[in-house]
Design a protein around this motif. Structure first.
Motif, PDB file in Angstrom:
ATOM      1  N   GLN A  34      -8.016   6.843  -2.523  1.00 36.88           N
ATOM      2  CA  GLN A  34      -7.709   5.781  -2.697  1.00 36.88           C
ATOM      3  C   GLN A  34      -6.601   6.293  -4.974  1.00 36.88           C
ATOM      4  N   ARG A  59       0.530  -1.117  -0.111  1.00 38.42           N
ATOM      5  CA  ARG A  59       0.194  -0.206  -0.087  1.00 38.42           C
ATOM      6  C   ARG A  59       0.938   1.593   0.261  1.00 38.42           C
ATOM      7  N   LEU A  61     -11.928   0.428  -8.447  1.00 37.31           N
ATOM      8  CA  LEU A  61     -11.763   0.583  -8.082  1.00 37.31           C
ATOM      9  C   LEU A  61     -12.352   0.628  -7.151  1.00 37.31           C
ATOM     10  N   VAL A  96     -11.576  -1.014   0.777  1.00 41.89           N
ATOM     11  CA  VAL A  96     -11.266   0.784   1.442  1.00 41.89           C
ATOM     12  C   VAL A  96     -11.323   0.377   2.677  1.00 41.89           C
ATOM     13  N   GLU A 119      -6.824   8.266  -9.310  1.00 47.14           N
ATOM     14  CA  GLU A 119      -7.231   8.012  -8.321  1.00 47.14           C
ATOM     15  C   GLU A 119      -8.420   9.034  -7.863  1.00 47.14           C
TER      16      GLU A 119
END
Length: 341
Positions: free
Chosen positions: A90, A45, A107, A112, A77
């Motif tokens: 994200q 990440r 996405l 999340v 993003e």
């Protein structure tokens, strides 16, 4: 000639398309940032900014590289609100260009992660233990008991407080400047080009300062002369004329006294001529410069003029006598001196 030799790495390698490495619109920093991100293991990440920091890409170069990757579709993003009301960003990095719709579908399938998910659970506080003695409830039965027999305190009586004296009424000079001072300040911008930008908001303050000069006995002409002398004469521009005027008018010197008001004992006395020149007389003859001689009577010509030819002789008249055709005869001319005219 250039030759190339390839050796396949035995481990820890990634495959990239030649189109990605040779992309015509991506800078070297953008290609390095993208390949670094794609070489990370699954589940990592690490953000793009952290990758740029590890790859030693500067802040400006990182901003430019990220913009190029987003324009070409390699980076997408979005911001959304996760569990607990926290907002997260994200980022999606791909090895092929993706459209906005394709990136949104990918996405949408990603979980999340809330910022508090990785935090350690809160530890419950331990029970509080008083430092000394057991806790007691506050008293609720009224005022505490007083025992006059044990009260040995003798505080001195407080002195009677005198009322504060009323402030003296302000004089008109401190509250409002006279009309003469206001008129003088209003005419200052016309006095010199350096004072044209004097702020109007400072006119009241400057008028109060000018009124102090006028009250001390200075004339408006003296105030204007003092201001003109304080202005720069070497061509230096005055950026804050209001502050310069405040500085020039802040200190009030004593007003000069006229010479006529001085007592007679202090007035300078005219110097009298020396005693040896007091008995001399100026010759009235034809001289280039003034000539002094010591007369023995009432003659007005020196010995040199008396000895000149008759053509140069002129008629003279003695005081109280009749005019004569001959010049007056001087029996002696003991002192003759030429003085500059």
């Amino acid at each position: 000639m250039i030759y190339r030799h390839h050796i396949a790495p035995p481990r820890a390698f990634s495959q990239f398309s030649h189109d990605l490495i040779r992309h015509p619109r991506l800078s070297s920093d953008a290609v390095r940032l993208l390949t670094w991100q794609l070489s990370l293991p699954d589940g990592a990440r690490e953000s793009l900014s952290r990758t740029a920091e590890r790859a030693r890409i500067g802040a400006c170069a990182f901003t430019r590289a990220k913009r190029q990757l987003k324009e070409e579709g390699f980076v997408h993003e979005r911001r959304l609100q996760g569990p607990g009301g926290h907002w997260v960003t994200q980022q999606l990095v791909s090895n092929v260009p993706l459209s906005a719709v394709e990136a949104a579908k990918i996405l949408g399938r990603m979980p999340v992660h809330a910022p508090s998910a990785d935090a350690s659970p809160q530890v419950a506080p331990s029970p509080r233990v008083p430092t000394a003695g057991a806790p007691t409830p506050p008293p609720t039965d009224g005022h505490p008991r007083k025992d006059p027999a044990e009260n040995t305190s003798h505080h001195p009586a407080e002195p009677e407080r005198q009322p504060d004296p009323e402030p003296a009424p302000e004089t008109p000079e401190t509250t409002e400047a006279p009309e003469a001072a206001r008129a003088l300040v209003a005419a200052l911008p016309h006095l010199s080009p350096d004072l044209r930008r004097t702020p109007r908001g400072m006119h009241d303050e400057l008028a109060r300062l000018v009124s102090r000069w006028l009250a001390a006995g200075h004339t408006p002409t003296a105030v204007r002369t003092h201001i003109l002398r304080g202005l720069p004469d070497d061509g230096t521009p005055v950026h804050r004329p209001g502050g310069l005027l405040r500085y020039l008018l802040q200190d009030v010197p004593p007003a000069p006294t006229p010479a006529s008001s001085a007592p007679a004992s202090e007035q300078p006395t005219p110097t009298s001529p020396p005693s040896r020149l007091a008995a001399l007389r100026e010759c009235e003859g034809d001289h280039v410069q003034a000539t002094l001689f010591r007369p023995t009577g009432d003659e007005t010509l020196c010995r040199r003029c008396l000895g000149s030819p008759p053509a140069r002789a002129v008629r003279h008249q003695r005081p109280g006598g009749a005019p004569t055709g001959q010049p007056a005869v001087a029996t002696t001319c003991s002192y003759t001196r030429s003085m500059p005219g």
